[in-house]
Enzyme design. Structure first.
Site, PDB file in Angstrom:
ATOM      1  CD  GLN A 265      -2.369   1.177   2.863  1.00  0.00           C
ATOM      2  OE1 GLN A 265      -1.759   0.626   3.787  1.00  0.00           O
ATOM      3  NE2 GLN A 265      -3.489   1.830   3.053  1.00  0.00           N
TER       4      GLN A 265
ATOM      5  CD  GLU B 227      -1.869  10.269  20.044  1.00  0.00           C
ATOM      6  OE1 GLU B 227      -1.732   9.542  19.021  1.00  0.00           O
ATOM      7  OE2 GLU B 227      -1.181  10.106  21.068  1.00  0.00           O
TER       8      GLU B 227
ATOM      9  CB  SER C  94       2.032   6.623   4.916  1.00  0.00           C
ATOM     10  OG  SER C  94       0.924   6.018   5.508  1.00  0.00           O
TER      11      SER C  94
ATOM     12  CD  GLU D 180      -4.886   0.255   6.866  1.00  0.00           C
ATOM     13  OE1 GLU D 180      -5.258   1.238   6.221  1.00  0.00           O
ATOM     14  OE2 GLU D 180      -3.744   0.141   7.350  1.00  0.00           O
TER      15      GLU D 180
HETATM   16  C1  LIG Z   1       3.145  -1.317  11.459  1.00  0.00           C
HETATM   17  C2  LIG Z   1       2.761  -0.254  10.505  1.00  0.00           C
HETATM   18  C3  LIG Z   1       2.487  -0.577   9.190  1.00  0.00           C
HETATM   19  C4  LIG Z   1       2.148   0.423   8.277  1.00  0.00           C
HETATM   20  N1  LIG Z   1       1.934   0.061   6.975  1.00  0.00           N
HETATM   21  C5  LIG Z   1       1.639   1.014   6.051  1.00  0.00           C
HETATM   22  C6  LIG Z   1       1.475   0.662   4.673  1.00  0.00           C
HETATM   23  O1  LIG Z   1       1.609  -0.503   4.282  1.00  0.00           O
HETATM   24  N2  LIG Z   1       1.219   1.647   3.794  1.00  0.00           N
HETATM   25  C7  LIG Z   1       1.060   2.940   4.172  1.00  0.00           C
HETATM   26  O2  LIG Z   1       0.766   3.765   3.311  1.00  0.00           O
HETATM   27  N3  LIG Z   1       1.237   3.326   5.470  1.00  0.00           N
HETATM   28  C8  LIG Z   1       1.521   2.391   6.420  1.00  0.00           C
HETATM   29  N4  LIG Z   1       1.732   2.749   7.739  1.00  0.00           N
HETATM   30  C9  LIG Z   1       1.696   4.167   8.093  1.00  0.00           C
HETATM   31  C10 LIG Z   1       0.538   4.586   8.965  1.00  0.00           C
HETATM   32  O3  LIG Z   1      -0.658   4.609   8.227  1.00  0.00           O
HETATM   33  C11 LIG Z   1       0.884   5.961   9.535  1.00  0.00           C
HETATM   34  O4  LIG Z   1       2.036   5.801  10.362  1.00  0.00           O
HETATM   35  C12 LIG Z   1      -0.230   6.553  10.366  1.00  0.00           C
HETATM   36  O5  LIG Z   1      -1.308   6.904   9.543  1.00  0.00           O
HETATM   37  C13 LIG Z   1       0.243   7.788  11.157  1.00  0.00           C
HETATM   38  O6  LIG Z   1       0.846   8.697  10.317  1.00  0.00           O
HETATM   39  P1  LIG Z   1       2.311   9.315  10.637  1.00  0.00           P
HETATM   40  O7  LIG Z   1       3.217   8.200  11.014  1.00  0.00           O
HETATM   41  O8  LIG Z   1       2.677  10.172   9.479  1.00  0.00           O
HETATM   42  O9  LIG Z   1       2.099  10.194  11.919  1.00  0.00           O
HETATM   43  P2  LIG Z   1       1.456  11.666  11.976  1.00  0.00           P
HETATM   44  O10 LIG Z   1       0.144  11.665  11.287  1.00  0.00           O
HETATM   45  O11 LIG Z   1       2.483  12.657  11.531  1.00  0.00           O
HETATM   46  O12 LIG Z   1       1.234  11.820  13.522  1.00  0.00           O
HETATM   47  C14 LIG Z   1       2.272  12.199  14.433  1.00  0.00           C
HETATM   48  C15 LIG Z   1       1.635  12.343  15.817  1.00  0.00           C
HETATM   49  O13 LIG Z   1       0.664  13.405  15.780  1.00  0.00           O
HETATM   50  C16 LIG Z   1      -0.597  12.927  16.197  1.00  0.00           C
HETATM   51  N5  LIG Z   1      -1.667  13.573  15.407  1.00  0.00           N
HETATM   52  C17 LIG Z   1      -1.721  13.713  14.058  1.00  0.00           C
HETATM   53  N6  LIG Z   1      -2.874  14.311  13.691  1.00  0.00           N
HETATM   54  C18 LIG Z   1      -3.574  14.532  14.827  1.00  0.00           C
HETATM   55  C19 LIG Z   1      -4.836  15.106  15.104  1.00  0.00           C
HETATM   56  N7  LIG Z   1      -5.615  15.568  14.111  1.00  0.00           N
HETATM   57  N8  LIG Z   1      -5.248  15.162  16.389  1.00  0.00           N
HETATM   58  C20 LIG Z   1      -4.478  14.692  17.406  1.00  0.00           C
HETATM   59  N9  LIG Z   1      -3.249  14.136  17.200  1.00  0.00           N
HETATM   60  C21 LIG Z   1      -2.800  14.054  15.934  1.00  0.00           C
HETATM   61  C22 LIG Z   1      -0.569  11.430  15.918  1.00  0.00           C
HETATM   62  O14 LIG Z   1      -1.499  10.721  16.722  1.00  0.00           O
HETATM   63  C23 LIG Z   1       0.877  11.085  16.250  1.00  0.00           C
HETATM   64  O15 LIG Z   1       1.042  10.919  17.629  1.00  0.00           O
HETATM   65  C24 LIG Z   1       2.068   1.773   8.683  1.00  0.00           C
HETATM   66  C25 LIG Z   1       2.359   2.114  10.015  1.00  0.00           C
HETATM   67  C26 LIG Z   1       2.700   1.122  10.913  1.00  0.00           C
HETATM   68  C27 LIG Z   1       3.026   1.502  12.317  1.00  0.00           C
END
Ligand SMILES: Cc1cc2nc3c(=O)[nH]c(=O)nc-3n(C[C@H](O)[C@H](O)[C@H](O)COP(=O)(O)OP(=O)(O)OC[C@H]3O[C@@H](n4cnc5c(N)ncnc54)[C@H](O)[C@@H]3O)c2cc1C
Length: 393
Positions: A125, A361, A128, A243
């Protein structure tokens, strides 16, 4: 809340149980013990496909059994019961397949559905990005139309299993002058196309579950577009809904089970009150999770759509997983600091459950708005062209 299977659900359960009891031990003795390699997982998947259990939640005409969420949950419970919940091509079966079935062209279905079912294609996928996770619609990867092709440039991250994948589902922006949700297109990308560079990310447990994916002038045929340009977010919503459902219906594999914690505790301690108290806490959470699952299933049986329950369930899984893993490494004493497949492995992995599939969150935001009726989050970029938002940078 309804705890009992209906007559039809009891039939589905009995059939699944009988099939698993016959087939899983045979496959297991040929293929060894966990942890399973991708090839072993593929071979188990082929055994499932031979028994028509390859993708039971898919419609019958696409090789599934047409299972709804309740039957899928029963199937997941039965697999977990015998330890057969081995993950293979989760993105393919749980996300890409259902999306292609719902929105793909006939040619896309012919090309991919059977190949996925037979275990011949692994999918990843590509959603992100370094600047777009929770706020996925802010993604910056660009797709330019060039005749019958699109030229894609950008960077994706956290792409699970991308290093083994044959195909990826990709969200990219084709028009930055439309509001962020409206300027997106959804594509199928052959991961072997020139310009696709996959760099695995090594985790703290030594594994490389996911990768960064760099896309440099990658040519994607227009025939690989799912939905119209501008439909990307609508199509992605189908993917994201599936998902969430695949996380919700497979709770079994995510946490270190209470029975195993109790075994470790019994073999090492005289079960003093503190250990007993901690064990009771994990046991209670496990039971609550079970009840939450049943509550969702009861709602589905009544034909209602669960809303915030999915977020509550996801939070509960993440919290239980952390508490069980932490207790496990404590119970192991100094051995808990050594590498191992048991609680140590869970301890190093459990943080990811608080992030993937929607962070804690974000789940709390959903609960705050839909259950507690608190004001909705401010959306200052609503309706603005993406190019005029801060994230477009
Ligand atoms: C094991 C694993 C597998 C994954 N596999 C895939 C995959 O196959 N393909 C893919 O595309 N992605 C994948 N991901 C990514 C995943 O979808 C993202 O990590 C997730 O959506 C969070 O985005 P970010 O890491 O950019 O964090 P951010 O969105 O940048 O968040 C950073 C922090 O800010 C907080 N935050 C953000 N927005 C808000 C809000 N509006 N209100 C309050 N708090 C907030 C979050 O909770 C977090 O603590 C995977 C992640 C993991 C851990």
């Amino acid at each position: 809340m309804d705890f009992n299977d209906s007559a039809e659900e009891a039939r589905v359960r009995a059939e699944a149980r009988a099939w698993l009891e016959e087939s899983f031990p045979v496959w297991r003795s040929e293929n060894g013990d966990p942890p399973y390699t991708t090839e072993q997982a593929r071979s188990w998947h082929r055994a499932l496909a031979a028994g028509d259990y390859g993708a039971p939640h898919w419609p019958v005409e696409y090789g599934g059994r047409g299972y709804g969420p309740v039957e899928s949950a029963i199937w997941a419970e039965e697999k977990a019961r015998v330890g057969a919940n081995i993950v293979f091509n989760m993105v393919g079966f749980g996300m890409a397949g259902p999306t292609i079935i719902a929105h793909g062209t006939e040619e896309q279905k012919q090309r991919h559905i059977r190949a996925m079912l037979n275990g011949n294609e692994i999918w990843c996928q590509l959603f992100s990005e370094p600047g777009a996770g929770s706020d996925l619609a802010s993604l910056a990867t660009r797709a330019f139309r060039d005749g019958d092709e699109w030229i894609v440039n950008g960077q994706k991250v956290w792409s699970s299993q991308a290093d083994e994948a044959d195909y990826g589902i990709l969200l990219a922006r084709f028009d930055p002058d439309k509001p962020k949700h409206e300027g997106l297109a959804y594509f199928i990308v052959d991961m072997h196309t020139p310009g696709v560079e996959v760099r695995p990310l090594r985790q703290i447990d030594g594994d490389a579950h996911f990768s960064e994916v760099f896309l440099s002038d990658v040519r994607v045929p227009d025939a690989n577009r799912i939905g119209e340009p501008g439909d990307g977010w609508r199509v992605a919503t189908t993917t994201l809904m599936h998902e969430r459902m695949s996380i919700g219906t497979s709770t079994g594999g995510y946490t270190f089970p209470f029975v195993k914690l109790a075994e470790i505790a019994r073999s090492r301690y005289a079960l003093d009150p503190v250990v007993r108290d901690n064990l009771a806490r994990v046991y209670t959470q496990e039971r609550i999770l079970d009840f939450l699952n049943k509550r969702i299933l009861s709602k589905l049986r009544r034909g209602e759509i669960p809303t915030a329950e999915g977020s509550i369930l996801k939070l509960a899984i993440a919290n239980l997983s952390s508490d069980a893993a932490l207790l496990g490494v404590h119970l192991l004493g100094p051995d808990g600091a050594l590498a191992g497949e048991g609680p140590q492995q869970h301890f190093l992995w459990e943080r990811s459950l608080h992030i993937g599939g929607g962070t804690d969150e974000i789940q709390r935001n959903v609960i705050a708005e839909r259950v507690l009726g608190l004001p909705r989050e401010a959306r200052p970029d609503k309706g603005l062209p993406f190019s005029q938002t801060r994230t477009a940078g």
